[in-house]
Design a protein around this motif. Structure first.
Motif, mmCIF file in Angstrom:
data_model
loop_
_atom_site.group_PDB
_atom_site.id
_atom_site.type_symbol
_atom_site.label_atom_id
_atom_site.label_comp_id
_atom_site.label_asym_id
_atom_site.label_seq_id
_atom_site.Cartn_x
_atom_site.Cartn_y
_atom_site.Cartn_z
ATOM 1 N N LYS A 221 21.788 20.489 -5.337
ATOM 2 C CA LYS A 221 21.067 19.562 -4.461
ATOM 3 C C LYS A 221 19.602 19.464 -4.864
ATOM 4 N N ARG A 222 19.000 20.612 -5.197
ATOM 5 C CA ARG A 222 17.586 20.602 -5.577
ATOM 6 C C ARG A 222 17.364 19.804 -6.856
ATOM 7 N N LEU A 223 18.234 20.010 -7.856
ATOM 8 C CA LEU A 223 18.118 19.254 -9.098
ATOM 9 C C LEU A 223 18.343 17.771 -8.846
ATOM 10 N N PHE A 224 19.315 17.461 -8.010
ATOM 11 C CA PHE A 224 19.617 16.068 -7.660
ATOM 12 C C PHE A 224 18.400 15.414 -7.005
ATOM 13 N N ASP A 225 17.771 16.133 -6.071
ATOM 14 C CA ASP A 225 16.593 15.591 -5.377
ATOM 15 C C ASP A 225 15.446 15.327 -6.352
ATOM 16 N N ILE A 226 15.197 16.282 -7.245
ATOM 17 C CA ILE A 226 14.073 16.147 -8.188
ATOM 18 C C ILE A 226 14.298 14.988 -9.148
ATOM 19 N N ILE A 227 15.500 14.925 -9.741
ATOM 20 C CA ILE A 227 15.786 13.885 -10.744
ATOM 21 C C ILE A 227 15.744 12.493 -10.125
ATOM 22 N N PHE A 228 16.425 12.322 -8.987
ATOM 23 C CA PHE A 228 16.490 10.992 -8.389
ATOM 24 C C PHE A 228 15.152 10.575 -7.790
ATOM 25 N N SER A 229 14.386 11.524 -7.244
ATOM 26 C CA SER A 229 13.074 11.158 -6.720
ATOM 27 C C SER A 229 12.136 10.743 -7.849
ATOM 28 N N PHE A 230 12.241 11.430 -9.002
ATOM 29 C CA PHE A 230 11.417 11.078 -10.162
ATOM 30 C C PHE A 230 11.764 9.674 -10.662
ATOM 31 N N ILE A 231 13.051 9.390 -10.788
ATOM 32 C CA ILE A 231 13.480 8.066 -11.242
ATOM 33 C C ILE A 231 13.108 7.000 -10.211
ATOM 34 N N GLY A 232 13.296 7.343 -8.927
ATOM 35 C CA GLY A 232 12.957 6.387 -7.878
ATOM 36 C C GLY A 232 11.489 6.032 -7.872
ATOM 37 N N LEU A 233 10.621 7.022 -8.109
ATOM 38 C CA LEU A 233 9.189 6.758 -8.154
ATOM 39 C C LEU A 233 8.829 5.827 -9.310
ATOM 40 N N ILE A 234 9.499 6.018 -10.462
ATOM 41 C CA ILE A 234 9.216 5.160 -11.620
ATOM 42 C C ILE A 234 9.683 3.731 -11.362
ATOM 43 N N VAL A 235 10.923 3.589 -10.892
ATOM 44 C CA VAL A 235 11.510 2.258 -10.698
ATOM 45 C C VAL A 235 10.817 1.498 -9.577
ATOM 46 N N LEU A 236 10.466 2.200 -8.488
ATOM 47 C CA LEU A 236 9.915 1.527 -7.308
ATOM 48 C C LEU A 236 8.395 1.567 -7.234
ATOM 49 N N SER A 237 7.739 2.088 -8.262
ATOM 50 C CA SER A 237 6.285 2.186 -8.228
ATOM 51 C C SER A 237 5.588 0.830 -8.014
ATOM 52 N N PRO A 238 6.064 -0.281 -8.613
ATOM 53 C CA PRO A 238 5.410 -1.576 -8.312
ATOM 54 C C PRO A 238 5.515 -1.959 -6.845
ATOM 55 N N VAL A 239 6.669 -1.665 -6.222
ATOM 56 C CA VAL A 239 6.852 -1.971 -4.796
ATOM 57 C C VAL A 239 5.904 -1.134 -3.952
ATOM 58 N N PHE A 240 5.791 0.162 -4.277
ATOM 59 C CA PHE A 240 4.882 1.030 -3.531
ATOM 60 C C PHE A 240 3.436 0.564 -3.662
ATOM 61 N N LEU A 241 3.070 0.110 -4.859
ATOM 62 C CA LEU A 241 1.700 -0.362 -5.076
ATOM 63 C C LEU A 241 1.412 -1.576 -4.210
ATOM 64 N N ILE A 242 2.364 -2.521 -4.169
ATOM 65 C CA ILE A 242 2.182 -3.731 -3.352
ATOM 66 C C ILE A 242 2.110 -3.377 -1.870
ATOM 67 N N LEU A 243 2.985 -2.476 -1.422
ATOM 68 C CA LEU A 243 2.969 -2.064 -0.019
ATOM 69 C C LEU A 243 1.655 -1.375 0.329
ATOM 70 N N GLY A 244 1.132 -0.557 -0.601
ATOM 71 C CA GLY A 244 -0.148 0.112 -0.359
ATOM 72 C C GLY A 244 -1.286 -0.876 -0.198
ATOM 73 N N ILE A 245 -1.266 -1.919 -1.020
ATOM 74 C CA ILE A 245 -2.304 -2.957 -0.918
ATOM 75 C C ILE A 245 -2.215 -3.677 0.421
ATOM 76 N N PHE A 246 -0.984 -4.017 0.848
ATOM 77 C CA PHE A 246 -0.800 -4.688 2.144
ATOM 78 C C PHE A 246 -1.283 -3.815 3.305
ATOM 79 N N ILE A 247 -0.982 -2.506 3.220
ATOM 80 C CA ILE A 247 -1.413 -1.594 4.288
ATOM 81 C C ILE A 247 -2.932 -1.540 4.377
#
Length: 268
Positions: A221-247
């Motif tokens: 579970k720990r390895l699964f969390d680390i790997i998928f969170s790392f990939i999720g941050l890379i793939v969704l980083s543009p979305v997070f950036l846009i949301l941060g600007i809106f906030i």
């Protein structure tokens, strides 16, 4: 542009990897009768397969420059595999209702539960089972079916009060003729979850774990969390950036929120 030969080899490698991932996820189990039980497996297999492609692109950095292609590929693979499985299960259900491809099953027990299970199987061919009858005792089973046991695929022992000697005889009968053995649990077994087995001195011991995340389960579970969170941050980083600007445009204060969490053993 990628030469066709290189593209074909890459596609073949991805195909083989996905084939292995789908196999490990249990998606080629021919006895699975319900799509609802496959939904999570399809999601997991497509996610892991896509994750492997993302890791490959991340380390190579030469095939795709758009994250949307990866996200769209994951979504399309999930949708098409799901639609394919729904179609297969529909065709399978049609054949079951016509009495074709049913798995022969015997129900054994003296109480009301055994009769209810037998009637339920008889009236619902869509389950994929063909009832061979309802027997009262193990001796009756042995006397009537020993010479034609190859016709039985499964036996359901639906009497939780069956004595130990008869249970052992029934299990021995199933092992001898390669029959799948199932049983209905008593009150204790129905309440027990996360049950594991181990042996001490060759004697099987039943272990009721505190949680399914003990030992290797926690590590996976720990390895699964680390790997998928790392990939999720890379793939969704543009979305997070846009949301941060809106906030920031909409309200004052920090973009990030800090919450207090309760950890294991009540630690904060």
């Amino acid at each position: 542009e990628i030469p066709f030969g290189r593209y074909f080899i890459t596609l073949l490698i991805i195909f083989l990897i996905w084939l292995i991932v789908f196999s490990l996820a249990g998606l080629y189990n021919l006895k699975e009768r319900h799509f609802s039980k496959e939904f999570s497996k399809i999601f997991l297999a497509c996610s892991v397969g896509t994750m492997l492609i993302v890791l490959f692109i991340f380390f190579k950095g030469e095939y795709f420059s758009s994250r949307f292609i990866i996200l769209a590929g994951w979504l399309m693979s999930f949708l098409f595999v799901s639609l394919g499985r729904i179609l297969i299960h529909y065709i399978q259900l049609v054949y079951y209702r016509k009495g074709k491809g049913l798995e022969p099953i015997l129900v054994l027990g003296t109480d009301k539960t055994a009769e209810e299970i037998n009637q339920y199987i008889k009236t619902r061919p869509g389950l994929g089972y063909q009832s061979l009858g309802h027997l009262q005792t193990v001796d009756e089973l042995i006397n009537k079916w020993s010479d034609k046991a190859n016709q039985i695929s499964q036996i359901i022992q639906a009497d939780p009060k069956l004595n130990r000697q008869d249970v052992l005889k029934l299990i021995e009968f199933c092992n001898e003729y390669q029959i799948i053995f199932k049983y209905t649990p008593d009150i204790f077994n129905s309440l027990a979850t996360n049950v594991q087995t181990e042996t001490i001195g060759g004697i099987p011991i039943i272990v009721i774990e505190k949680t399914a995340l003990d030992g290797w389960g926690r590590i996976v579970k720990r390895l699964f969390d680390i790997i998928f969170s790392f990939i999720g941050l890379i793939v969704l980083s543009p979305v997070f950036l846009i949301l941060g600007i809106f906030i920031k445009l909409d309200s004052s204060g920090s973009v990030f929120v800090k919450l207090e969490r309760i950890r294991e053993r009540g630690n904060k």
